[in-house]
Design a protein around this motif. Structure first.
Motif, short mmCIF file in Angstrom:
data_model
loop_
_atom_site.label_atom_id
_atom_site.label_comp_id
_atom_site.label_asym_id
_atom_site.label_seq_id
_atom_site.Cartn_x
_atom_site.Cartn_y
_atom_site.Cartn_z
N ALA A 198 1.01 -0.87 0.10
CA ALA A 198 0.27 0.26 0.01
C ALA A 198 1.13 1.10 -0.19
O ALA A 198 1.60 0.98 1.01
CB ALA A 198 -1.02 0.13 1.26
N LEU A 199 0.51 2.71 -0.76
CA LEU A 199 1.76 3.89 -0.79
C LEU A 199 -0.19 4.45 -0.49
O LEU A 199 -0.99 3.81 0.11
CB LEU A 199 1.48 3.83 -2.19
N PRO A 200 0.28 6.10 0.00
CA PRO A 200 -0.39 7.02 0.50
C PRO A 200 -1.18 7.18 -0.71
O PRO A 200 -0.82 6.98 -1.44
CB PRO A 200 0.71 8.44 0.80
N ASN A 201 -2.40 7.99 -0.41
CA ASN A 201 -3.78 7.82 -1.01
C ASN A 201 -4.61 6.72 -1.79
O ASN A 201 -4.59 7.49 -2.66
CB ASN A 201 -3.30 9.23 -1.83
N GLY A 202 -4.09 6.15 -1.09
CA GLY A 202 -5.12 4.90 -1.94
C GLY A 202 -4.20 4.29 -2.48
O GLY A 202 -4.90 3.19 -3.05
N ARG A 203 -2.92 5.06 -2.71
CA ARG A 203 -2.67 3.67 -3.90
C ARG A 203 -1.64 3.09 -3.89
O ARG A 203 -1.86 2.75 -2.43
CB ARG A 203 -1.26 5.15 -4.55
N VAL A 204 -1.24 2.36 -5.22
CA VAL A 204 -0.31 0.69 -4.46
C VAL A 204 -0.15 0.53 -4.71
O VAL A 204 0.57 1.12 -6.62
CB VAL A 204 -1.80 -0.80 -4.42
N GLU A 205 0.97 -0.48 -4.83
CA GLU A 205 2.51 -1.08 -5.95
C GLU A 205 2.54 -2.34 -6.39
O GLU A 205 2.75 -2.80 -4.79
CB GLU A 205 3.88 -0.01 -4.90
N CYS A 206 2.61 -2.38 -7.88
CA CYS A 206 3.56 -3.79 -7.50
C CYS A 206 4.04 -4.29 -7.69
O CYS A 206 4.63 -4.05 -8.65
CB CYS A 206 1.92 -4.14 -9.40
N HIS A 207 4.45 -5.83 -6.94
CA HIS A 207 5.62 -5.94 -7.14
C HIS A 207 6.05 -7.23 -8.13
O HIS A 207 7.05 -8.09 -7.83
CB HIS A 207 6.05 -6.28 -6.08
N LEU A 208 5.05 -7.75 -8.96
CA LEU A 208 5.23 -8.99 -9.59
C LEU A 208 5.54 -8.36 -11.07
O LEU A 208 6.68 -9.87 -10.79
CB LEU A 208 3.23 -9.17 -10.18
N ARG B 230 8.41 -3.70 -13.60
CA ARG B 230 7.60 -2.51 -14.37
C ARG B 230 7.58 -1.69 -12.14
O ARG B 230 7.48 -0.50 -12.23
CB ARG B 230 6.08 -2.53 -14.24
N LYS B 231 7.01 -2.23 -11.84
CA LYS B 231 6.33 -1.88 -10.22
C LYS B 231 5.13 -0.51 -10.23
O LYS B 231 5.34 0.55 -10.13
CB LYS B 231 7.91 -1.72 -9.59
N CYS B 232 4.62 -1.51 -10.99
CA CYS B 232 3.14 -0.51 -11.59
C CYS B 232 2.34 0.14 -10.18
O CYS B 232 2.33 -0.25 -9.17
CB CYS B 232 2.11 -0.67 -12.53
N ARG B 233 2.41 2.28 -9.73
CA ARG B 233 1.52 2.28 -8.87
C ARG B 233 0.11 3.25 -9.66
O ARG B 233 0.26 3.89 -10.32
CB ARG B 233 2.72 3.37 -8.69
N ILE B 234 -0.53 2.08 -9.03
CA ILE B 234 -1.93 2.09 -9.97
C ILE B 234 -2.22 2.95 -7.93
O ILE B 234 -2.93 2.99 -7.03
CB ILE B 234 -2.34 0.71 -9.98
N PRO B 235 -3.71 4.06 -8.99
CA PRO B 235 -4.66 4.84 -8.01
C PRO B 235 -5.79 4.31 -8.41
O PRO B 235 -6.20 3.36 -8.87
CB PRO B 235 -4.70 6.07 -9.08
N GLU B 236 -6.51 4.71 -7.05
CA GLU B 236 -7.92 4.37 -6.74
C GLU B 236 -8.51 3.70 -8.00
O GLU B 236 -8.72 4.17 -8.33
CB GLU B 236 -8.21 4.75 -5.57
N GLY B 237 -8.95 2.90 -8.62
CA GLY B 237 -9.90 2.42 -9.52
C GLY B 237 -9.42 2.15 -11.12
O GLY B 237 -9.84 2.52 -11.58
N GLY B 238 -7.97 2.30 -10.94
CA GLY B 238 -7.44 1.88 -11.29
C GLY B 238 -6.74 0.79 -11.74
O GLY B 238 -6.51 -0.44 -11.37
N LEU B 239 -5.77 0.80 -12.74
CA LEU B 239 -5.26 -0.48 -13.96
C LEU B 239 -4.42 -0.93 -14.29
O LEU B 239 -3.65 -0.02 -14.15
CB LEU B 239 -5.71 -0.72 -14.23
N GLY B 240 -3.64 -1.73 -13.60
CA GLY B 240 -1.90 -1.97 -13.92
C GLY B 240 -1.44 -1.99 -15.28
O GLY B 240 -2.49 -1.85 -16.48
N PHE B 241 -0.05 -1.79 -15.36
CA PHE B 241 0.39 -2.10 -17.63
C PHE B 241 -0.37 -3.59 -17.72
O PHE B 241 -0.77 -3.53 -19.28
CB PHE B 241 1.78 -2.62 -17.46
N CYS B 242 -0.86 -4.52 -16.97
CA CYS B 242 -0.18 -5.17 -17.79
C CYS B 242 -2.56 -5.56 -17.41
O CYS B 242 -2.87 -6.46 -18.71
CB CYS B 242 -0.67 -6.65 -16.42
N GLY B 243 -2.71 -5.15 -17.42
CA GLY B 243 -4.46 -4.85 -17.40
C GLY B 243 -5.05 -5.72 -16.71
O GLY B 243 -7.20 -5.49 -17.20
#
Length: 456
Positions: free
Chosen positions: A9-19, A22-35
């Protein structure tokens, strides 16, 4: 939706994917690069858990694996999305999440996958097609269950994946077949929208796990794309990297490209170039070098490096072994081959078939998927130009791959019960999952697969 792993989890409801690296930082309601990885209220979820193209029985060689259980049946599964955006993708109908059609997707539980494999006597699950990286949660759950049932797991991937995810995979995977597309970082950035270095580090991470002889089996392939990396300098860089970072017994596959997706204005890779690349790698010191997606060539056979005799002869479905365990059947030299006993169960075909269908192979297309609605025995026989039967096989799987065993084959007869029907889909190359019926593609080129959707 299913809870995702490997994120924070990141501040402001964002998350960081470690799969992925790319380590996408995804905002609430958003998708990662993979879709297919979605942030819902500060929690990362996966949208593709259990969603797969139909499970398909194939042969292990279709995954660029030549030194593990030669000729063994595998159960191949693919999913939705990808960590890359290759403009030449041969499975773009499922790797590009926004283009996926509902009709091409099935839904399974881990228990259903394992039960199906056991019921059909298939000892290896293969995670393949689009790329299994984006399916980590389902792959891990199913692979663990498969291990408990005595099955093995194969991971076929372009390997744009993070080290934490690889550590998880190393707990359950028996075989890695990794596609190294180039040794040129600019190639990766321009044509795949990803980075080269994490792929190289991932391959080395798998290789290190092999130290002591107890780690997973590893083979590496290099897709040689017309006008992009089909030159001897690029091919040499791949084999040199393998010799510098792995060892001379890791099999290397130079794979022929077919035009697809957004890159269709070119020809297939020249076979003469592939043969030259293979010879160059052998001369450089790689002991086992093969060509992929080429038919009727000795470059798919395995030769003993000691006596130079053929120990595995391959031709489509046809395979002949001259092995004594993992030793050359001619001179006794120990080979880096895992030779497992076959576990397939015989298919009971009761009496004569009620009817027969004929499929004619077009041009260079030498394989097809046969699909049926229920698990009934189906027999198929390959035919030459005079209608003479060459060899055949049978399966009761819902979908299975057939591949021409000889250049003399021009057609295939499919025998089935009178009240049953099948669908036939042309397979352009190994690890290609077709989504268009043969009758829909007959008017198209035998070099470029027909497109069920217009890419956007």
């Amino acid at each position: 939706m299913h809870p995702a792993s490997l994120w924070k989890a990141l501040p402001n409801g964002r998350v960081e994917c470690h799969l992925s690296p790319r380590k996408c930082r995804i905002p609430e309601g958003g998708l990662g690069f993979c879709g297919v990885r979605y942030n819902r209220n500060g929690e990362l979820l996966t949208l593709n858990y259990g969603k797969s193209v139909p499970m398909t029985e194939e042969r292990i060689e279709s995954e660029a694996v030549y030194h593990y259980a030669p000729g063994a049946p595998i159960l191949s599964l693919g999913n939705i999305g990808c960590m890359l955006k290759c403009d030449f993708c041969q499975n773009w109908q499922t790797s590009q999440a926004r283009l996926v059609r509902e009709q091409d997707i099935a839904r399974y539980t881990p228990e259903q996958v394992v039960d199906y494999a056991v019921r059909h006597g298939i000892g290896i699950l293969s995670w393949t097609y689009n790329d299994p990286v984006v399916w980590q949660e389902f792959v891990m759950d199913t692979a663990r269950l498969a291990r408990q049932a005595g099955l093995r797991n194969l991971y076929k991937s372009a390997f744009s994946i993070g080290p934490e995810a690889i550590d998880e995979l190393l707990e359950v995977m028996d075989i890695f077949s990794i596609s190294l597309k180039s040794l040129d970082a600019d190639f990766y950035r321009k044509f795949t929208r990803s980075e080269l270095q994490p792929v190289l580090e991932g391959i080395k991470q798998v290789y290190r796990a092999r130290q002591g002889g107890r780690g997973p089996h590893l083979e590496v392939s290099n897709l040689c794309i017309t006008g992009r990396n089909d030159n001897l300098e690029q091919a040499r860089r791949v084999c040199d990297w393998m010799l510098d970072n792995l060892d001379d017994e890791i099999p290397l596959h130079y794979v022929r490209f077919h035009p697809d997706y957004l890159y269709t204005q070119v020809a297939r890779t020249d076979v003469n170039f592939l043969e030259q690349a293979r010879r160059q790698a052998l001369d450089a010191g790689v002991k086992f070098v093969y060509l992929g997606n080429t038919a009727n060539t000795v470059s798919v056979d395995t030769c003993c490096p000691q006596c130079r005799e053929v120990v595995i002869r391959r031709s489509g479905e046809g395979i002949a072994l001259h092995l004594d365990g993992n030793r050359c059947g001619h001179c006794g030299h120990v080979l880096p081959i895992v030779n497992l006993p076959q576990t397939s169960k015989p298919v009971a075909f009761a009496g004569k078939p009620g009817r027969s269908l004929t499929h004619v192979f077009r041009g260079a297309i030498g394989a097809a998927h046969i699909e049926q609605a229920t698990e009934n025995p189906i027999r198929y026989v390959f035919l030459d130009a005079d209608g003479k039967e060459i060899m055949g096989g049978q399966s009761s799987c819902l979908r299975f791959l057939v591949s021409k065993p000889s250049a003399r084959v021009v057609a295939m007869r499919i025998d089935l019960d009178a009240d049953k029907d099948v669908r036939v889909l042309e397979v352009f190359d190994r690890a290609h999952f077709p989504t268009v019926l043969t009758e829909q593609s007959q008017s198209g080129s035998c070099d470029v697969p027909p497109a069920p959707l217009q890419p956007r």
